[in-house]
Scaffold this motif. Sequence first.
Motif, PDB file in Angstrom:
ATOM      1  N   GLU A  16      63.485  85.544 -81.308  1.00  6.95           N
ATOM      2  CA  GLU A  16      63.093  86.235 -80.069  1.00  6.95           C
ATOM      3  C   GLU A  16      63.403  85.386 -78.839  1.00  6.95           C
ATOM      4  O   GLU A  16      63.746  85.920 -77.779  1.00  6.95           O
ATOM      5  CB  GLU A  16      61.603  86.596 -80.096  1.00  6.95           C
ATOM      6  CG  GLU A  16      61.257  87.736 -81.042  1.00  6.95           C
ATOM      7  CD  GLU A  16      61.170  87.301 -82.511  1.00  6.95           C
ATOM      8  OE1 GLU A  16      60.909  86.108 -82.777  1.00  6.95           O
ATOM      9  OE2 GLU A  16      61.386  88.157 -83.378  1.00  6.95           O
ATOM     10  N   THR A  17      63.310  84.065 -78.975  1.00  7.76           N
ATOM     11  CA  THR A  17      63.654  83.180 -77.856  1.00  7.76           C
ATOM     12  C   THR A  17      65.124  83.359 -77.497  1.00  7.76           C
ATOM     13  O   THR A  17      65.472  83.508 -76.322  1.00  7.76           O
ATOM     14  CB  THR A  17      63.377  81.713 -78.221  1.00  7.76           C
ATOM     15  OG1 THR A  17      62.007  81.568 -78.603  1.00  7.76           O
ATOM     16  CG2 THR A  17      63.677  80.796 -77.051  1.00  7.76           C
ATOM     17  N   LEU A  18      65.982  83.345 -78.508  1.00 10.71           N
ATOM     18  CA  LEU A  18      67.417  83.506 -78.265  1.00 10.71           C
ATOM     19  C   LEU A  18      67.723  84.875 -77.661  1.00 10.71           C
ATOM     20  O   LEU A  18      68.516  84.984 -76.716  1.00 10.71           O
ATOM     21  CB  LEU A  18      68.196  83.320 -79.569  1.00 10.71           C
ATOM     22  CG  LEU A  18      68.044  81.965 -80.245  1.00 10.71           C
ATOM     23  CD1 LEU A  18      68.793  81.952 -81.569  1.00 10.71           C
ATOM     24  CD2 LEU A  18      68.502  80.845 -79.347  1.00 10.71           C
ATOM     25  N   GLU A  19      67.097  85.904 -78.199  1.00 12.69           N
ATOM     26  CA  GLU A  19      67.298  87.246 -77.657  1.00 12.69           C
ATOM     27  C   GLU A  19      66.823  87.321 -76.217  1.00 12.69           C
ATOM     28  O   GLU A  19      67.443  87.989 -75.385  1.00 12.69           O
ATOM     29  CB  GLU A  19      66.580  88.272 -78.522  1.00 12.69           C
ATOM     30  CG  GLU A  19      67.210  88.438 -79.893  1.00 12.69           C
ATOM     31  CD  GLU A  19      66.365  89.283 -80.849  1.00 12.69           C
ATOM     32  OE1 GLU A  19      65.178  89.565 -80.555  1.00 12.69           O
ATOM     33  OE2 GLU A  19      66.901  89.640 -81.918  1.00 12.69           O
ATOM     34  N   GLY A  20      65.736  86.636 -75.893  1.00 11.04           N
ATOM     35  CA  GLY A  20      65.218  86.617 -74.528  1.00 11.04           C
ATOM     36  C   GLY A  20      66.168  85.934 -73.557  1.00 11.04           C
ATOM     37  O   GLY A  20      66.305  86.359 -72.406  1.00 11.04           O
ATOM     38  N   LEU A  21      66.835  84.874 -74.009  1.00 11.89           N
ATOM     39  CA  LEU A  21      67.810  84.197 -73.151  1.00 11.89           C
ATOM     40  C   LEU A  21      68.918  85.156 -72.749  1.00 11.89           C
ATOM     41  O   LEU A  21      69.327  85.200 -71.587  1.00 11.89           O
ATOM     42  CB  LEU A  21      68.413  82.994 -73.881  1.00 11.89           C
ATOM     43  CG  LEU A  21      67.483  81.830 -74.200  1.00 11.89           C
ATOM     44  CD1 LEU A  21      68.210  80.796 -75.055  1.00 11.89           C
ATOM     45  CD2 LEU A  21      66.923  81.197 -72.951  1.00 11.89           C
ATOM     46  N   VAL A  22      69.387  85.931 -73.718  1.00 15.91           N
ATOM     47  CA  VAL A  22      70.463  86.893 -73.446  1.00 15.91           C
ATOM     48  C   VAL A  22      69.939  88.047 -72.597  1.00 15.91           C
ATOM     49  O   VAL A  22      70.542  88.409 -71.578  1.00 15.91           O
ATOM     50  CB  VAL A  22      71.071  87.417 -74.772  1.00 15.91           C
ATOM     51  CG1 VAL A  22      72.085  88.514 -74.501  1.00 15.91           C
ATOM     52  CG2 VAL A  22      71.694  86.274 -75.565  1.00 15.91           C
ATOM     53  N   GLU A  81      76.652  84.730 -73.741  1.00 15.99           N
ATOM     54  CA  GLU A  81      77.041  85.633 -74.817  1.00 15.99           C
ATOM     55  C   GLU A  81      76.862  84.897 -76.138  1.00 15.99           C
ATOM     56  O   GLU A  81      77.370  83.795 -76.312  1.00 15.99           O
ATOM     57  CB  GLU A  81      78.494  86.072 -74.659  1.00 15.99           C
ATOM     58  CG  GLU A  81      78.715  86.952 -73.449  1.00 15.99           C
ATOM     59  CD  GLU A  81      80.164  87.382 -73.321  1.00 15.99           C
ATOM     60  OE1 GLU A  81      80.918  87.273 -74.304  1.00 15.99           O
ATOM     61  OE2 GLU A  81      80.521  87.820 -72.223  1.00 15.99           O
ATOM     62  N   TYR A  82      76.127  85.510 -77.037  1.00 15.35           N
ATOM     63  CA  TYR A  82      75.860  84.907 -78.338  1.00 15.35           C
ATOM     64  C   TYR A  82      77.132  84.865 -79.157  1.00 15.35           C
ATOM     65  O   TYR A  82      77.833  85.852 -79.291  1.00 15.35           O
ATOM     66  CB  TYR A  82      74.774  85.707 -79.054  1.00 15.35           C
ATOM     67  CG  TYR A  82      74.378  85.148 -80.385  1.00 15.35           C
ATOM     68  CD1 TYR A  82      73.813  83.882 -80.468  1.00 15.35           C
ATOM     69  CD2 TYR A  82      74.574  85.864 -81.546  1.00 15.35           C
ATOM     70  CE1 TYR A  82      73.449  83.355 -81.694  1.00 15.35           C
ATOM     71  CE2 TYR A  82      74.212  85.341 -82.777  1.00 15.35           C
ATOM     72  CZ  TYR A  82      73.646  84.086 -82.849  1.00 15.35           C
ATOM     73  OH  TYR A  82      73.298  83.566 -84.058  1.00 15.35           O
ATOM     74  N   ASN A  83      77.463  83.708 -79.677  1.00 14.64           N
ATOM     75  CA  ASN A  83      78.667  83.507 -80.473  1.00 14.64           C
ATOM     76  C   ASN A  83      78.285  82.698 -81.706  1.00 14.64           C
ATOM     77  O   ASN A  83      78.317  81.478 -81.674  1.00 14.64           O
ATOM     78  CB  ASN A  83      79.719  82.763 -79.643  1.00 14.64           C
ATOM     79  CG  ASN A  83      81.010  82.581 -80.376  1.00 14.64           C
ATOM     80  OD1 ASN A  83      81.360  83.370 -81.241  1.00 14.64           O
ATOM     81  ND2 ASN A  83      81.731  81.533 -80.049  1.00 14.64           N
TER      82      ASN A  83
END
Length: 109
Positions: A16-22, A81-83
């Motif tokens: 959820e932290t990563l999704e929140g960053l995006v 952008e998540y890679n």
Amino acid sequence: MQERLYPSSVDEWDVETLEGLVEHSVAEDQYLEYKQYLRYPDHREPEPSKSEWRKDIEREFAAFANASGGVILFGMSDDIEYNPIEEPENEIGRHVIRSSLVENPVAIC
């Protein structure tokens, strides 16, 4: 002091932290740095050369170590952008990545 949109302790980070960053387009700051690749990509354009790329990574680690710490997030481009990082080819590499980045993320604090 500006409130961060992410936990200061990497132990508190999750998907959820990563999704929140995006989702919130959280830009890099003095505590957060995005690096798209964990190792030098052969297909990368425009340059930098492999040695320039490596020096950039080393500078980031040194800067965080000499300052107040921070998080270097591999697998996220500067454009937020998540890679996802590619699975290493050998078992030892897979174990290291799995242990350090998935089970026990590391932050320089």
